[in-house]
Every structure is written in structure tokens, then in C-alpha cells.
Design a protein around this motif. Structure first.
Motif, PDB file in Angstrom:
ATOM      1  N   PRO A 118       0.845  -1.203   0.000  1.00  0.00           N
ATOM      2  CA  PRO A 118       0.000   0.000   0.000  1.00  0.00           C
ATOM      3  C   PRO A 118       0.874   1.245   0.000  1.00  0.00           C
ATOM      4  O   PRO A 118       2.022   1.216   0.442  1.00  0.00           O
ATOM      5  N   LEU A 119       0.332   2.341  -0.498  1.00  0.00           N
ATOM      6  CA  LEU A 119       1.105   3.571  -0.609  1.00  0.00           C
ATOM      7  C   LEU A 119       1.057   4.393   0.674  1.00  0.00           C
ATOM      8  O   LEU A 119       0.026   4.487   1.337  1.00  0.00           O
ATOM      9  N   TYR A 120       2.197   4.994   0.999  1.00  0.00           N
ATOM     10  CA  TYR A 120       2.336   5.892   2.143  1.00  0.00           C
ATOM     11  C   TYR A 120       3.079   7.133   1.699  1.00  0.00           C
ATOM     12  O   TYR A 120       3.787   7.125   0.684  1.00  0.00           O
ATOM     13  N   LYS A 121       2.925   8.195   2.470  1.00  0.00           N
ATOM     14  CA  LYS A 121       3.715   9.409   2.277  1.00  0.00           C
ATOM     15  C   LYS A 121       4.782   9.479   3.363  1.00  0.00           C
ATOM     16  O   LYS A 121       4.531   9.075   4.503  1.00  0.00           O
ATOM     17  N   VAL A 122       5.938  10.027   3.013  1.00  0.00           N
ATOM     18  CA  VAL A 122       6.943  10.301   4.039  1.00  0.00           C
ATOM     19  C   VAL A 122       6.547  11.594   4.741  1.00  0.00           C
ATOM     20  O   VAL A 122       5.811  12.415   4.196  1.00  0.00           O
ATOM     21  N   LYS A 123       7.054  11.773   5.959  1.00  0.00           N
ATOM     22  CA  LYS A 123       6.732  12.957   6.753  1.00  0.00           C
ATOM     23  C   LYS A 123       7.967  13.848   6.918  1.00  0.00           C
ATOM     24  O   LYS A 123       9.025  13.377   7.345  1.00  0.00           O
ATOM     25  N   VAL A 124       7.819  15.115   6.597  1.00  0.00           N
ATOM     26  CA  VAL A 124       8.887  16.097   6.771  1.00  0.00           C
ATOM     27  C   VAL A 124       8.725  16.726   8.151  1.00  0.00           C
ATOM     28  O   VAL A 124       7.669  17.280   8.466  1.00  0.00           O
ATOM     29  N   THR A 125       9.763  16.627   8.977  1.00  0.00           N
ATOM     30  CA  THR A 125       9.650  17.087  10.368  1.00  0.00           C
ATOM     31  C   THR A 125      10.382  18.391  10.646  1.00  0.00           C
ATOM     32  O   THR A 125      10.095  19.068  11.631  1.00  0.00           O
ATOM     33  N   SER A 126      11.334  18.750   9.803  1.00  0.00           N
ATOM     34  CA  SER A 126      12.071  19.998  10.003  1.00  0.00           C
ATOM     35  C   SER A 126      12.631  20.468   8.672  1.00  0.00           C
ATOM     36  O   SER A 126      13.055  19.659   7.846  1.00  0.00           O
ATOM     37  N   VAL A 127      12.641  21.802   8.476  1.00  0.00           N
ATOM     38  CA  VAL A 127      13.111  22.335   7.200  1.00  0.00           C
ATOM     39  C   VAL A 127      14.145  23.428   7.479  1.00  0.00           C
ATOM     40  O   VAL A 127      15.128  23.198   8.177  1.00  0.00           O
ATOM     41  N   THR A 128      13.929  24.629   6.996  1.00  0.00           N
ATOM     42  CA  THR A 128      14.907  25.707   7.130  1.00  0.00           C
ATOM     43  C   THR A 128      14.734  26.448   8.458  1.00  0.00           C
ATOM     44  O   THR A 128      13.615  26.804   8.835  1.00  0.00           O
ATOM     45  N   ARG A 129      15.847  26.685   9.130  1.00  0.00           N
ATOM     46  CA  ARG A 129      15.818  27.353  10.424  1.00  0.00           C
ATOM     47  C   ARG A 129      16.507  28.716  10.354  1.00  0.00           C
ATOM     48  O   ARG A 129      17.511  28.881   9.669  1.00  0.00           O
ATOM     49  N   THR A 130      15.960  29.644  11.101  1.00  0.00           N
ATOM     50  CA  THR A 130      16.604  30.948  11.270  1.00  0.00           C
ATOM     51  C   THR A 130      17.522  30.870  12.488  1.00  0.00           C
ATOM     52  O   THR A 130      17.459  29.898  13.261  1.00  0.00           O
ATOM     53  N   SER A 131      18.330  31.885  12.678  1.00  0.00           N
ATOM     54  CA  SER A 131      19.186  31.924  13.872  1.00  0.00           C
ATOM     55  C   SER A 131      18.343  31.918  15.142  1.00  0.00           C
ATOM     56  O   SER A 131      18.704  31.296  16.145  1.00  0.00           O
ATOM     57  N   SER A 158      11.121  11.844   8.711  1.00  0.00           N
ATOM     58  CA  SER A 158      10.948  10.855   9.769  1.00  0.00           C
ATOM     59  C   SER A 158      11.102   9.436   9.226  1.00  0.00           C
ATOM     60  O   SER A 158      10.629   9.122   8.129  1.00  0.00           O
ATOM     61  N   TRP A 159      11.781   8.589   9.995  1.00  0.00           N
ATOM     62  CA  TRP A 159      11.785   7.167   9.655  1.00  0.00           C
ATOM     63  C   TRP A 159      10.875   6.378  10.601  1.00  0.00           C
ATOM     64  O   TRP A 159      10.751   5.157  10.488  1.00  0.00           O
ATOM     65  N   ALA A 160      10.220   7.088  11.492  1.00  0.00           N
ATOM     66  CA  ALA A 160       9.372   6.426  12.493  1.00  0.00           C
ATOM     67  C   ALA A 160       7.877   6.610  12.232  1.00  0.00           C
ATOM     68  O   ALA A 160       7.054   5.869  12.762  1.00  0.00           O
ATOM     69  N   ILE A 171       1.264  -2.039   6.255  1.00  0.00           N
ATOM     70  CA  ILE A 171       2.666  -2.435   6.334  1.00  0.00           C
ATOM     71  C   ILE A 171       3.277  -1.727   7.542  1.00  0.00           C
ATOM     72  O   ILE A 171       2.993  -0.555   7.788  1.00  0.00           O
ATOM     73  N   ASP A 172       4.075  -2.442   8.307  1.00  0.00           N
ATOM     74  CA  ASP A 172       4.601  -1.875   9.549  1.00  0.00           C
ATOM     75  C   ASP A 172       5.721  -0.875   9.277  1.00  0.00           C
ATOM     76  O   ASP A 172       6.332  -0.860   8.204  1.00  0.00           O
ATOM     77  N   ASN A 173       5.985  -0.031  10.279  1.00  0.00           N
ATOM     78  CA  ASN A 173       6.970   1.047  10.132  1.00  0.00           C
ATOM     79  C   ASN A 173       8.391   0.543   9.916  1.00  0.00           C
ATOM     80  O   ASN A 173       9.210   1.227   9.283  1.00  0.00           O
ATOM     81  N   ASP A 174       8.714  -0.629  10.440  1.00  0.00           N
ATOM     82  CA  ASP A 174      10.061  -1.164  10.243  1.00  0.00           C
ATOM     83  C   ASP A 174      10.332  -1.420   8.771  1.00  0.00           C
ATOM     84  O   ASP A 174      11.415  -1.109   8.255  1.00  0.00           O
ATOM     85  N   ARG A 175       9.349  -1.982   8.076  1.00  0.00           N
ATOM     86  CA  ARG A 175       9.532  -2.237   6.646  1.00  0.00           C
ATOM     87  C   ARG A 175       9.459  -0.947   5.830  1.00  0.00           C
ATOM     88  O   ARG A 175      10.151  -0.808   4.817  1.00  0.00           O
ATOM     89  N   LEU A 176       8.630  -0.009   6.281  1.00  0.00           N
ATOM     90  CA  LEU A 176       8.596   1.281   5.599  1.00  0.00           C
ATOM     91  C   LEU A 176       9.940   1.988   5.707  1.00  0.00           C
ATOM     92  O   LEU A 176      10.400   2.634   4.756  1.00  0.00           O
ATOM     93  N   LYS A 177      10.581   1.847   6.850  1.00  0.00           N
ATOM     94  CA  LYS A 177      11.913   2.437   7.025  1.00  0.00           C
ATOM     95  C   LYS A 177      12.907   1.786   6.066  1.00  0.00           C
ATOM     96  O   LYS A 177      13.778   2.462   5.503  1.00  0.00           O
ATOM     97  N   MET A 178      12.778   0.480   5.860  1.00  0.00           N
ATOM     98  CA  MET A 178      13.654  -0.213   4.925  1.00  0.00           C
ATOM     99  C   MET A 178      13.473   0.317   3.513  1.00  0.00           C
ATOM    100  O   MET A 178      14.451   0.536   2.787  1.00  0.00           O
ATOM    101  N   VAL A 179      12.212   0.523   3.122  1.00  0.00           N
ATOM    102  CA  VAL A 179      11.939   1.065   1.784  1.00  0.00           C
ATOM    103  C   VAL A 179      12.534   2.459   1.637  1.00  0.00           C
ATOM    104  O   VAL A 179      13.173   2.779   0.632  1.00  0.00           O
ATOM    105  N   LEU A 180      12.338   3.288   2.648  1.00  0.00           N
ATOM    106  CA  LEU A 180      12.890   4.648   2.615  1.00  0.00           C
ATOM    107  C   LEU A 180      14.409   4.605   2.524  1.00  0.00           C
ATOM    108  O   LEU A 180      15.024   5.373   1.772  1.00  0.00           O
TER     109      LEU A 180
END
Length: 217
Positions: free
Chosen positions: A122-135, A163-165, A178-187
């Protein structure tokens, strides 16, 4: 009249058979074996110096705050949740990347889903947890995290964390999971391929539960 009745019966049976075949066709069957033949910590261990060097070549000049970010030295692209990835609520970063990094993120999400398809998953999206930071973002992070560094590639608009979790399922009605462990493997498979193509530097962050990724020059 008999001919019409026989024709009707035949069409009814044909329709029923078509529905059965169609129904069977929708059954995806079992997920093909997923296995990452490698080590997360060994394969994704690009040092911060590499991330910083590439970030300085491709990225913006670091900005002090979000207002300054509106006038960054390079035009950046806003990243939003789409069919390939989901941007989580950002508390210490802003959803903007230089075009090269934005394209890399899209390719990661697309390749991730393509690999899932190839494994009948089945299809999943990856999750973006952090991007560009200012000082200011960095200073705020350091108040609650003594391990946070002021020398961060996130300052340059070239770097993001995936995120890999945690993942988001595309079709919640799909009964196959599909469990997160296998999704992490795919990523990891996807990231290793992009790494071998010299498109990015990657660090496997165990405590933060993410892959820290910087686009390469």
C-alpha cells in the motif's frame, strides 16, 4: 421470447463473472519481501562538515529571523503537503527550501511510493519534520536541547529532516497495512540510491527518529 430470455440470462451471468474477475483483480495479494541489506548507521553517516560545505555552496545566507527570511539571498520554494510527502506542523523551522532541495524532497517521496508499488505494498507518504531554520529558531532549540548546534545545515535552506518512524497512509480504506520497520527499509533503499547518485548527504539520526538530508552541489 425464449431467445430474449436466454440472452438476458447470458448477460446476467457474464456480468456476474465480470464482477468476480474485477473483484479479484482488486485484490493486491501479499506484499513482496522487503529487506534492507545494509546498516542505517553505517550507510547514512555523512558528517556535519559535509552537510555544511554543500549547504554553503548551494544555499542562502543564514537569516536572523522569519522576517529576514522573506528577503533571503536566494529565492526559495515553499513546500506544502502533497501526494508524495506530508509536512508536519513546524515549530522551529519554516517550510522553504532552495529549488534543488525542494526537487530532491519530491524525488524522495515519489521514489518511495514507486518502490512500494514494486513490492505490491500500500502507498504511504513520508513525513517532513524539520526544514529551514533561522538563527532565532536555532537559539530556541538550544534552550530545550543541549545537543543542538548553532553550526547547522538547516540555516541554508538546503536541508530537511524526514521521519523514519512515522508515515501517512494514502488510502485509509486499503485493508492492507505495512509496519513502520519495513517502511523504514523502503525509505532507506530510496535514500541509498540517491546517495550513490551523489545527490545528497544523509545522517541517520537515532534519537530524533529521522534522516537528516542535505542536497549536494
Amino acid at each position: 421470447m425464449k431467445l430474449i430470455c436466454k440472452t438476458t440470462v447470458f448477460l446476467t451471468i457474464l456480468c456476474a463473472l465480470t464482477c468476480v474477475v474485477s473483484s479479484c483483480g482488486k485484490r493486491r495479494g501479499e506484499v513482496k519481501r522487503i529487506w534492507y541489506n545494509g546498516s542505517y548507521n553505517r550507510d547514512f553517516n555523512d558528517l556535519n562538515d559535509l552537510h555544511i560545505a554543500s549547504a554553503k555552496k548551494l544555499g542562502i545566507q543564514p537569516v536572523a529571523n522569519r522576517k529576514e527570511a522573506e528577503h533571503a539571498s536566494r529565492k526559495m520554494k515553499e513546500i506544502k503537503t502533497n501526494k508524495y510527502y506530508e509536512v508536519e506542523k513546524l515549530t522551529h523551522s519554516i517550510p522553504y527550501l532552495v529549488p534543488e532541495a525542494a526537487q530532491l524532497l519530491t524525488d524522495i517521496g515519489k521514489n518511495f511510493q514507486d518502490t512500494l508499488r514494486s513490492h505490491n505494498a500500500p502507498l504511504y507518504k513520508v513525513k517532513v519534520t524539520s526544514v529551514t531554520r533561522t538563527s532565532d529558531d536555532i537559539k530556541s532549540l538550544q534552550k530545550g536541547n543541549i545537543n543542538s548546534t548553532s553550526n547547522s545545515a538547516h540555516l541554508y535552506g538546503t536541508t530537511f529532516d524526514v521521519s523514519w518512524a512515522r508515515y501517512t497512509k494514502v488510502d485509509v480504506k486499503d485493508t492492507l497495512d505495512i509496519d513502520n520497520d519495513r517502511l523504514k527499509m523502503v525509505l532507506a533503499m530510496v535514500l541509498r540510491d540517491l546517495q550513490k547518485e551523489n545527490r545528497c548527504y544523509i545522517k541517520h539520526e537515532r534519537k530524533q527518529g529521522c534522516f537528516h538530508i542535505t542536497v549536494r552541489d
